[in-house]
Write a protein that holds these residues in place. Structure first.
Motif, PDB file in Angstrom:
ATOM      1  N   UNK A   1       0.835  -1.204   0.000  1.00 10.90           N
ATOM      2  CA  UNK A   1       0.000   0.000   0.000  1.00 10.90           C
ATOM      3  C   UNK A   1       0.870   1.253   0.000  1.00 10.90           C
ATOM      4  N   UNK A   2       1.866   1.301   0.882  1.00  8.39           N
ATOM      5  CA  UNK A   2       2.707   2.491   0.980  1.00  8.39           C
ATOM      6  C   UNK A   2       3.630   2.642  -0.223  1.00  8.39           C
TER       7      UNK A   2
ATOM      8  N   UNK B   1      10.194   0.131   9.643  1.00  9.59           N
ATOM      9  CA  UNK B   1      10.903  -0.801   8.772  1.00  9.59           C
ATOM     10  C   UNK B   1      10.093  -1.106   7.528  1.00  9.59           C
ATOM     11  N   UNK B   2       8.777  -1.285   7.701  1.00 10.44           N
ATOM     12  CA  UNK B   2       7.891  -1.520   6.559  1.00 10.44           C
ATOM     13  C   UNK B   2       7.948  -0.350   5.583  1.00 10.44           C
ATOM     14  N   UNK B   3       7.961   0.868   6.127  1.00  9.48           N
ATOM     15  CA  UNK B   3       8.053   2.066   5.263  1.00  9.48           C
ATOM     16  C   UNK B   3       9.392   2.127   4.538  1.00  9.48           C
TER      17      UNK B   3
ATOM     18  N   UNK C   1      12.216   1.592  -0.610  1.00  9.59           N
ATOM     19  CA  UNK C   1      13.243   0.928  -1.414  1.00  9.59           C
ATOM     20  C   UNK C   1      12.628   0.348  -2.683  1.00  9.59           C
ATOM     21  N   UNK C   2      11.491  -0.330  -2.534  1.00  5.69           N
ATOM     22  CA  UNK C   2      10.822  -0.914  -3.700  1.00  5.69           C
ATOM     23  C   UNK C   2      10.289   0.151  -4.647  1.00  5.69           C
ATOM     24  N   UNK C   3       9.938   1.329  -4.103  1.00 10.35           N
ATOM     25  CA  UNK C   3       9.421   2.419  -4.940  1.00 10.35           C
ATOM     26  C   UNK C   3      10.538   3.242  -5.567  1.00 10.35           C
TER      27      UNK C   3
ATOM     28  N   UNK D   1      -2.551   1.265  20.042  1.00 13.94           N
ATOM     29  CA  UNK D   1      -2.821   0.620  18.756  1.00 13.94           C
ATOM     30  C   UNK D   1      -2.590   1.542  17.566  1.00 13.94           C
ATOM     31  N   UNK D   2      -2.839   2.844  17.711  1.00 16.13           N
ATOM     32  CA  UNK D   2      -2.755   3.767  16.576  1.00 16.13           C
ATOM     33  C   UNK D   2      -1.395   4.428  16.528  1.00 16.13           C
ATOM     34  N   UNK D   3      -0.742   4.287  15.392  1.00 22.01           N
ATOM     35  CA  UNK D   3       0.526   4.981  15.199  1.00 22.01           C
ATOM     36  C   UNK D   3       0.594   5.432  13.738  1.00 22.01           C
ATOM     37  N   UNK D   4       1.384   6.465  13.510  1.00 23.56           N
ATOM     38  CA  UNK D   4       1.492   6.983  12.154  1.00 23.56           C
ATOM     39  C   UNK D   4       2.798   7.720  11.971  1.00 23.56           C
ATOM     40  N   UNK D   5       3.125   7.956  10.711  1.00 21.35           N
ATOM     41  CA  UNK D   5       4.364   8.638  10.360  1.00 21.35           C
ATOM     42  C   UNK D   5       4.087   9.663   9.264  1.00 21.35           C
TER      43      UNK D   5
END
Length: 394
Positions: free
Chosen positions: A319-320, A349-351, A356-358, A385-389
């Motif tokens: 998604x990101x 880490x997911x971001x 990197x893939x983008x 539970x809620x976090x964001x960047x």
């Protein structure tokens, strides 16, 4: 009182005030408590630890309530907990904000109970059998404290299956909310559907983050994904965005968003509302080589448990990645996860993998959190539970 004896070595979390005792930690169940009964919990050396609510059908066998041995779990105990939770939030209510989470389950020592105030109405969700047994006490105390026009229950939750409870929707007090209840958040007007909307009707946990994100939108082209009834869209329009495209798969959400934009008097030329699967729409935008200045990604919970985290991480990454592909240098991505199993370090880490893939280099320039009416107990990190960047493409 009915009694639970824990296995040797399985009492550490309970001593440290964690509110959950898992079924695998239970050694003996004495005097046959029924689901929802208050029990006393002891370690294997017969030392008292806490009082809690028992449920034999749930993976969480006991939801701990009180660690003081001389405090009885009676009607006044429950009323005191409700009063404390509500009083801790009254300062958040004003002419600019008439919507607030009144009770946040374990964070307020009321496990399995959610209560949200939407103007003159209260929406309630009950996740636990023990709370179901004292629901009339809780509703009576909410009425006494706030005198709402109505209290409506939206306990149509998968978690109730694990507690051995059927769905329960309907009026608990007063009058049934109208199809749309008018509320104000951050000075913006919304129409909220309490009876049929998602969750309890609205996502007040993003109140602060909508305001923070709006600080970056002036003169910018914005894409709001999973827009629901338009929280980020409306704040962006008020913040001076040149144009906002709002995307959601729900027809009801898109219809409500359009009503909310008209209600606040924003120019219809400044926005587009698109009913579509977000991932599909992002792929189409990529094929069109569309570009935006700021993108909001606020998806539903991808990881309902830790066992689902690997699969969810791949979904968040994809998604990101698609979002980042639509941003040029200087573009901003406000991205969120409401999965309790996804901690902030894993999300970063997911971001990083998505970037990197983008083929993008990124900076983390702000971290988002849930607001103060969704507090986190020090002994219960799962409540965060809620976090964001906020991410900048460089």
């Amino acid at each position: 009182m009915k009694k639970i004896i824990l296995n040797k070595g399985k009492d550490k979390a309970a001593w440290q005030l964690h509110p959950w005792v898992f079924s695998g930690a239970v050694n003996k169940v004495i005097d046959q408590p029924q689901n929802g009964d208050v029990v006393s919990v002891y370690n294997n050396e017969d030392e008292f630890i806490a009082f809690g609510i028992y449920n034999s059908t749930s993976r969480v066998a006991v939801r701990l309530l009180e660690w003081h041995p001389n405090r009885e779990i009676n009607e006044e105990w429950w009323r005191n907990r409700v009063r404390s939770a509500v009083n801790n939030r009254l300062h958040l209510l004003s002419e600019e904000n008439d919507t607030v989470r009144l009770i946040f389950a374990e964070a307020d020592f009321l496990p399995g109970l959610i209560a949200d105030k939407y103007a003159d109405y209260i929406s309630v969700q009950v996740h636990a059998a023990g709370v179901e047994q004292v629901k009339t006490i809780i509703i009576d105390e909410l009425v006494r404290l706030l005198n709402p026009k109505g209290i409506y229950e939206r306990s149509d939750l998968k978690s109730r299956e694990h507690e051995g409870l059927p769905d329960s929707n309907g009026l608990l007090y007063g009058t049934v909310p109208p199809e749309f209840v008018a509320i104000i958040e951050n000075g913006i007007q919304y129409q909220v559907n309490i009876v049929e909307g998602q969750k309890s009707g609205f996502y007040c946990d993003q109140r602060d983050n909508r305001l923070l994100t709006a600080q970056y939108v002036k003169g910018k082209k914005v894409l709001d994904c999973f827009s629901y009834s338009g929280g980020f869209t409306l704040n962006a329009l008020r913040g001076g965005a040149s144009h906002v495209t709002a995307v959601d798969s729900s027809a009801l959400a898109i219809d409500t968003l359009r009503q909310n934009i008209a209600l606040n008097g924003f120019d219809a030329e400044q926005y587009a509302a698109v009913q579509s699967d977000v991932n599909k729409y992002l792929r189409e935008l990529g094929e069109q080589q569309a570009r935006f200045d700021l993108i909001v990604l606020d998806p539903p919970k991808y990881a309902p448990s830790r066992s689902a985290l690997d699969k969810a991480s791949r979904a968040y990454k994809d998604l990101n990645r698609r979002g980042l592909m639509l941003l040029e240098s200087g573009g901003l991505l406000a991205t969120f996860s409401c999965s309790g199993a996804m901690d902030i370090d894993t999300f970063k880490q997911v971001l990083a993998w998505a970037a990197l893939d983008a083929g993008k280099e990124i900076q983390f320039i702000r971290q988002f959190h849930q607001p103060e009416d969704h507090p986190v107990r020090a002994s219960f990190s799962e409540g965060e539970y809620l976090k964001g960047l906020l991410v900048r493409v460089i």
